[in-house]
Design a protein around this motif. Structure first.
Motif, PDB file in Angstrom:
ATOM      1  N   THR A  78       0.445  -5.743 -83.747  1.00 48.59           N
ATOM      2  CA  THR A  78      -0.111  -5.668 -82.392  1.00 48.59           C
ATOM      3  C   THR A  78      -0.660  -4.279 -82.097  1.00 48.59           C
ATOM      4  OG1 THR A  78       1.400  -7.381 -81.593  1.00 48.59           O
ATOM      5  CG2 THR A  78       0.427  -5.924 -79.938  1.00 48.59           C
ATOM      6  N   ASP A  79       0.120  -3.261 -82.418  1.00 50.06           N
ATOM      7  CA  ASP A  79      -0.345  -1.886 -82.176  1.00 50.06           C
ATOM      8  C   ASP A  79      -1.580  -1.565 -83.013  1.00 50.06           C
ATOM      9  OD1 ASP A  79       1.735  -1.555 -80.424  1.00 50.06           O
ATOM     10  OD2 ASP A  79       3.055  -0.559 -81.867  1.00 50.06           O
ATOM     11  N   SER A  80      -1.615  -2.046 -84.262  1.00 50.10           N
ATOM     12  CA  SER A  80      -2.774  -1.780 -85.123  1.00 50.10           C
ATOM     13  C   SER A  80      -4.024  -2.475 -84.592  1.00 50.10           C
ATOM     14  CB  SER A  80      -2.474  -2.258 -86.553  1.00 50.10           C
ATOM     15  OG  SER A  80      -1.392  -1.553 -87.100  1.00 50.10           O
ATOM     16  N   VAL A  81      -3.872  -3.732 -84.177  1.00 45.49           N
ATOM     17  CA  VAL A  81      -5.020  -4.471 -83.653  1.00 45.49           C
ATOM     18  C   VAL A  81      -5.519  -3.835 -82.359  1.00 45.49           C
ATOM     19  CG1 VAL A  81      -5.723  -6.671 -82.629  1.00 45.49           C
ATOM     20  CG2 VAL A  81      -4.443  -6.640 -84.765  1.00 45.49           C
ATOM     21  N   GLN A  82      -4.604  -3.385 -81.503  1.00 49.93           N
ATOM     22  CA  GLN A  82      -5.020  -2.744 -80.256  1.00 49.93           C
ATOM     23  C   GLN A  82      -5.793  -1.458 -80.539  1.00 49.93           C
ATOM     24  OE1 GLN A  82      -2.008  -2.300 -77.220  1.00 49.93           O
ATOM     25  NE2 GLN A  82      -3.014  -0.519 -76.314  1.00 49.93           N
ATOM     26  N   ALA A  83      -5.283  -0.638 -81.456  1.00 51.26           N
ATOM     27  CA  ALA A  83      -5.979   0.603 -81.792  1.00 51.26           C
ATOM     28  C   ALA A  83      -7.361   0.313 -82.384  1.00 51.26           C
ATOM     29  CB  ALA A  83      -5.145   1.424 -82.770  1.00 51.26           C
ATOM     30  N   SER A  84      -7.450  -0.681 -83.258  1.00 54.70           N
ATOM     31  CA  SER A  84      -8.744  -1.019 -83.869  1.00 54.70           C
ATOM     32  C   SER A  84      -9.719  -1.553 -82.827  1.00 54.70           C
ATOM     33  CB  SER A  84      -8.540  -2.057 -84.976  1.00 54.70           C
ATOM     34  OG  SER A  84      -7.720  -1.541 -86.002  1.00 54.70           O
ATOM     35  N   ALA A  85      -9.228  -2.399 -81.926  1.00 52.53           N
ATOM     36  CA  ALA A  85     -10.096  -2.970 -80.895  1.00 52.53           C
ATOM     37  C   ALA A  85     -10.613  -1.882 -79.947  1.00 52.53           C
ATOM     38  CB  ALA A  85      -9.349  -4.038 -80.103  1.00 52.53           C
ATOM     39  N   GLU A  86      -9.742  -0.966 -79.544  1.00 46.71           N
ATOM     40  CA  GLU A  86     -10.169   0.110 -78.649  1.00 46.71           C
ATOM     41  C   GLU A  86     -11.170   1.018 -79.348  1.00 46.71           C
ATOM     42  OE1 GLU A  86      -6.796   2.151 -77.113  1.00 46.71           O
ATOM     43  OE2 GLU A  86      -6.107   0.455 -75.895  1.00 46.71           O
ATOM     44  N   HIS A  87     -10.934   1.299 -80.641  1.00 48.38           N
ATOM     45  CA  HIS A  87     -11.874   2.143 -81.382  1.00 48.38           C
ATOM     46  C   HIS A  87     -13.236   1.472 -81.495  1.00 48.38           C
ATOM     47  CE1 HIS A  87     -13.412   4.969 -84.337  1.00 48.38           C
ATOM     48  NE2 HIS A  87     -13.705   3.955 -85.125  1.00 48.38           N
ATOM     49  N   HIS A 141     -15.227   9.608 -72.137  1.00 49.09           N
ATOM     50  CA  HIS A 141     -15.249   8.418 -71.298  1.00 49.09           C
ATOM     51  C   HIS A 141     -15.170   7.106 -72.069  1.00 49.09           C
ATOM     52  CE1 HIS A 141     -17.143  10.828 -67.746  1.00 49.09           C
ATOM     53  NE2 HIS A 141     -15.854  11.029 -67.892  1.00 49.09           N
ATOM     54  N   PRO A 142     -15.874   6.941 -73.207  1.00 53.33           N
ATOM     55  CA  PRO A 142     -15.757   5.658 -73.913  1.00 53.33           C
ATOM     56  C   PRO A 142     -14.322   5.305 -74.301  1.00 53.33           C
ATOM     57  CG  PRO A 142     -17.674   6.852 -74.694  1.00 53.33           C
ATOM     58  CD  PRO A 142     -16.925   7.798 -73.807  1.00 53.33           C
ATOM     59  N   GLU A 143     -13.517   6.289 -74.718  1.00 55.97           N
ATOM     60  CA  GLU A 143     -12.129   6.012 -75.074  1.00 55.97           C
ATOM     61  C   GLU A 143     -11.327   5.556 -73.862  1.00 55.97           C
ATOM     62  OE1 GLU A 143     -13.820   8.410 -76.406  1.00 55.97           O
ATOM     63  OE2 GLU A 143     -13.573   8.130 -78.563  1.00 55.97           O
ATOM     64  N   SER A 144     -11.537   6.207 -72.710  1.00 57.59           N
ATOM     65  CA  SER A 144     -10.806   5.821 -71.507  1.00 57.59           C
ATOM     66  C   SER A 144     -11.188   4.415 -71.061  1.00 57.59           C
ATOM     67  CB  SER A 144     -11.092   6.825 -70.383  1.00 57.59           C
ATOM     68  OG  SER A 144     -10.672   8.123 -70.732  1.00 57.59           O
ATOM     69  N   ILE A 145     -12.472   4.092 -71.127  1.00 59.49           N
ATOM     70  CA  ILE A 145     -12.923   2.757 -70.724  1.00 59.49           C
ATOM     71  C   ILE A 145     -12.400   1.703 -71.693  1.00 59.49           C
ATOM     72  CG2 ILE A 145     -14.965   1.325 -70.345  1.00 59.49           C
ATOM     73  CD1 ILE A 145     -16.457   3.914 -69.585  1.00 59.49           C
ATOM     74  N   ALA A 146     -12.389   2.009 -72.999  1.00 60.16           N
ATOM     75  CA  ALA A 146     -11.865   1.068 -73.985  1.00 60.16           C
ATOM     76  C   ALA A 146     -10.375   0.819 -73.768  1.00 60.16           C
ATOM     77  CB  ALA A 146     -12.121   1.595 -75.396  1.00 60.16           C
ATOM     78  N   ALA A 147      -9.617   1.877 -73.448  1.00 57.16           N
ATOM     79  CA  ALA A 147      -8.187   1.703 -73.176  1.00 57.16           C
ATOM     80  C   ALA A 147      -7.965   0.805 -71.967  1.00 57.16           C
ATOM     81  CB  ALA A 147      -7.532   3.069 -72.951  1.00 57.16           C
ATOM     82  N   LEU A 148      -8.834   0.916 -70.971  1.00 58.12           N
ATOM     83  CA  LEU A 148      -8.734   0.056 -69.785  1.00 58.12           C
ATOM     84  C   LEU A 148      -9.030  -1.400 -70.134  1.00 58.12           C
ATOM     85  CD1 LEU A 148      -8.676  -0.668 -66.770  1.00 58.12           C
ATOM     86  CD2 LEU A 148     -11.015   0.192 -66.602  1.00 58.12           C
ATOM     87  N   GLN A 149     -10.104  -1.628 -70.884  1.00 62.15           N
ATOM     88  CA  GLN A 149     -10.545  -3.000 -71.133  1.00 62.15           C
ATOM     89  C   GLN A 149      -9.774  -3.693 -72.245  1.00 62.15           C
ATOM     90  OE1 GLN A 149     -11.958  -4.199 -68.838  1.00 62.15           O
ATOM     91  NE2 GLN A 149     -14.155  -3.865 -68.672  1.00 62.15           N
ATOM     92  N   VAL A 150      -9.036  -2.948 -73.043  1.00 62.34           N
ATOM     93  CA  VAL A 150      -8.246  -3.573 -74.116  1.00 62.34           C
ATOM     94  C   VAL A 150      -6.758  -3.454 -73.805  1.00 62.34           C
ATOM     95  CG1 VAL A 150      -7.690  -3.560 -76.577  1.00 62.34           C
ATOM     96  CG2 VAL A 150     -10.033  -3.145 -75.835  1.00 62.34           C
ATOM     97  N   GLY A 151      -6.235  -2.232 -73.854  1.00 65.76           N
ATOM     98  CA  GLY A 151      -4.800  -2.039 -73.659  1.00 65.76           C
ATOM     99  C   GLY A 151      -4.318  -2.468 -72.288  1.00 65.76           C
ATOM    100  N   HIS A 152      -5.010  -2.030 -71.235  1.00 67.19           N
ATOM    101  CA  HIS A 152      -4.546  -2.366 -69.886  1.00 67.19           C
ATOM    102  C   HIS A 152      -4.709  -3.849 -69.590  1.00 67.19           C
ATOM    103  CE1 HIS A 152      -4.891  -2.776 -65.480  1.00 67.19           C
ATOM    104  NE2 HIS A 152      -3.916  -1.884 -65.485  1.00 67.19           N
ATOM    105  N   ARG A 153      -5.830  -4.436 -70.009  1.00 67.23           N
ATOM    106  CA  ARG A 153      -6.024  -5.860 -69.737  1.00 67.23           C
ATOM    107  C   ARG A 153      -5.009  -6.716 -70.489  1.00 67.23           C
ATOM    108  NH1 ARG A 153     -12.157  -7.601 -70.407  1.00 67.23           N
ATOM    109  NH2 ARG A 153     -11.183  -9.611 -69.906  1.00 67.23           N
ATOM    110  N   ALA A 154      -4.674  -6.318 -71.713  1.00 64.09           N
ATOM    111  CA  ALA A 154      -3.651  -7.039 -72.457  1.00 64.09           C
ATOM    112  C   ALA A 154      -2.291  -6.913 -71.772  1.00 64.09           C
ATOM    113  CB  ALA A 154      -3.578  -6.514 -73.891  1.00 64.09           C
TER     114      ALA A 154
END
Length: 538
Positions: free
Chosen positions: A91-100, A137-150
């Protein structure tokens, strides 16, 4: 040779403004595929953890009561624990890959948006804001749309699954933990407004810090010449301290939020333990908590933390929501900024040039009269009445651009000079580089093999300009040059003049310049006088 100033044709229809960038919705579309996979893994992990809690409670309860224990609950508990650990790692690996992946693609789209901007608008952007927007900014937005939404989705599904499992043993215990949920949600809402305000303040502080740092780097020679390093260092230290204070303010609220979740989780587990203990000791008869076997009580106590685990993970991601929203708003402001209105220059709008096939044309005039604007129009970098006929090479993009901001690729000096010029013999490269003074430059050791950083970061404006002039000589295209001798010493400036004159014998060279010697060598001079007049002298 003839250049005529005649009324221009009506202006081209205005190009419609591009659609809004909308960083949040763009990142949401990019994150959709990865988010689905992440949610599936998180659901599997939650189910495995619940299965481990159930089997471990059954085995522990029977061991404590000296009852016969089948080997399968112990084996199942160990297997489920190992599977849950593996699912957590995945789960952690997929989240990191998706955010990247989302941040990389979002940065690419933002870069494409910047490349489509008119040159005047791009030059008006703050360097500090641009650096922050493209890097942070792209990293912060990706964390919102992947990690936070999950985390948000699991905050709804995880507790519901845990409550359903509790109902198999005691629906009253499930009701007790559910009753504490609205209180936590209320705290989320109250803390959300505070953390959002502080995240916006943190974003502004970081933008000011980046802008000031970029400005000081650009003016470093002047700072050193005036012995002002200590003062500028103190100013940057104050900006850095302000940014650190804003960051700690956000983190303090995030930690307080996590503390509230832990408090309610501990409170609920303590209440469950008290009620279950009273039931086992026969001190009170509480429906749903009395008459239970030990393994059932252990099962309730082990499942209850799983009910609150999604809330804890959501609280850990809560600051990512505020930072992501602030980053998206800042990125949208940057990429959706209103185009910078060009100075009204009626003379240019009426100007129509009949350009020769070759020769040197000098555009002169006082600062602000429109020299660079005319040059950008000829290059197609700025909208407005096109002074050149559509059939002319200048109107079709077949040009070589010479200025201090000319593109320089990473690699050797030889590669930079021959970039976009096709295959060039090394002897020819040496002749051209020597003629323009690049081989004699002490700051470029190694001759044609001198290493250049990405984007020419280790070059001065004069070195970059000379590379552009050498490249223009080799490429065979018409040349547009913006102040080609402005940042050069006397000898090097003379070498550039000679090379531009040499090029003009076979091709068209148009220069915007204040250099009187260069304009004196021109075949034709276009004088953009102040006001509404254009004087042309051949």
């Amino acid at each position: 040779m003839k250049i005529a100033a005649v009324p221009a044709s009506p202006s081209d229809p205005g190009v419609s403004a591009p659609a809004a960038f909308e960083a949040l919705s763009t990142a949401g579309r990019l994150a959709r595929h990865g988010l689905h996979g992440l949610l599936a893994l998180q659901a599997i992990r939650a189910a495995l953890r619940l299965g481990f809690a159930a089997t471990a409670a059954m085995a522990a309860g029977r061991l404590v009561m000296d009852a016969a224990v089948d080997p399968w609950p112990i084996a199942a508990a160990l297997a489920l624990l190992a599977a849950a650990c593996f699912a957590g790692f995945a789960t952690d690996s997929v989240q990191a890959s998706a955010e990247h992946a989302v941040s990389t693609r979002l940065r690419t789209l933002a870069g494409e948006r910047l490349s489509e901007m008119p040159a005047r608008q791009l030059q008006s952007l703050s360097i500090g804001s641009l650096v922050v927007s493209m890097q942070r900014h792209p990293e912060s937005i990706a964390a919102l749309q992947v990690g936070h939404r999950a985390a948000t989705a699991m905050m709804a599904a995880g507790p519901l699954l845990s409550a359903l499992v509790l109902c198999f043993v005691s629906w009253q215990a499930a009701l007790l933990v559910i009753c504490l949920t609205p209180v936590m949600i209320l705290f989320f809402a109250l803390i959300g407004n505070a953390i959002r305000r502080r995240a916006n303040a943190q974003e502004r502080a970081f933008g000011r810090l980046a802008g000031q740092f970029a400005d000081r780097i650009r003016t470093l020679p002047t700072i050193l010449a005036n012995h002002a390093m200590a003062g500028e260092e103190a100013k940057l230290a104050r900006r850095l301290e302000a940014y650190a204070d804003k960051t700690m303010s956000v983190l303090r609220i995030a930690f307080a939020n996590a503390g509230i979740i832990d408090f309610f989780a501990s409170l609920s587990i303590a209440l469950l333990a008290v009620f279950l203990g009273l039931g086992h000791l026969k001190l009170a008869t509480i429906p749903g908590f009395s008459g239970l076997e030990l393994w059932q009580s252990l099962f309730i106590l082990m499942i209850a933390p799983e009910y609150f685990a999604p809330f804890r993970r959501f609280s850990e991601q809560y600051h990512a929501r505020a930072e992501g929203q602030a980053a998206a708003a800042a990125l949208d402001r940057l990429l959706d900024a209103e185009p910078v209105a060009a100075k009204t220059l009626p003379a240019l709008d009426r100007l129509r040039l009949t350009l020769p096939a070759h020769g040197l044309i000098a555009i002169v005039g006082p600062s602000g009269s429109g020299k660079s604007t005319l040059l950008r129009r000829l290059a197609g970098l700025e909208s407005g009445a096109m002074p050149a006929p559509e059939t002319h090479p200048l109107a079709t993009g077949e040009i070589a651009w010479v200025s201090t901001d000319a593109y320089v690729p990473e690699g050797s000096l030889a590669e930079a000079i021959s970039w976009n010029a096709g295959a060039v013999d090394r002897n020819r490269l040496e002749d051209v580089a020597s003629a323009i003074g690049l081989l004699d430059d002490a700051l470029l050791p190694g001759g044609l093999d001198a290493r250049l950083d990405k984007g020419g970061a280790n070059l001065s404006g004069g070195q970059r300009l000379r590379i552009a002039v050498a490249r223009a000589l080799l490429c065979g295209r018409a040349v547009l040059a913006d102040e080609p001798t402005a940042k050069l010493d006397r000898d090097t400036a003379e070498a550039v003049r000679r090379m531009l004159v040499e090029i003009s014998t076979t091709r068209l060279v148009v220069v915007a310049t204040h250099d009187r010697d260069l304009s004196a060598a021109a075949d034709t001079i276009v004088d953009l006088a102040q006001g509404d007049t254009v004087e042309v002298a051949a």
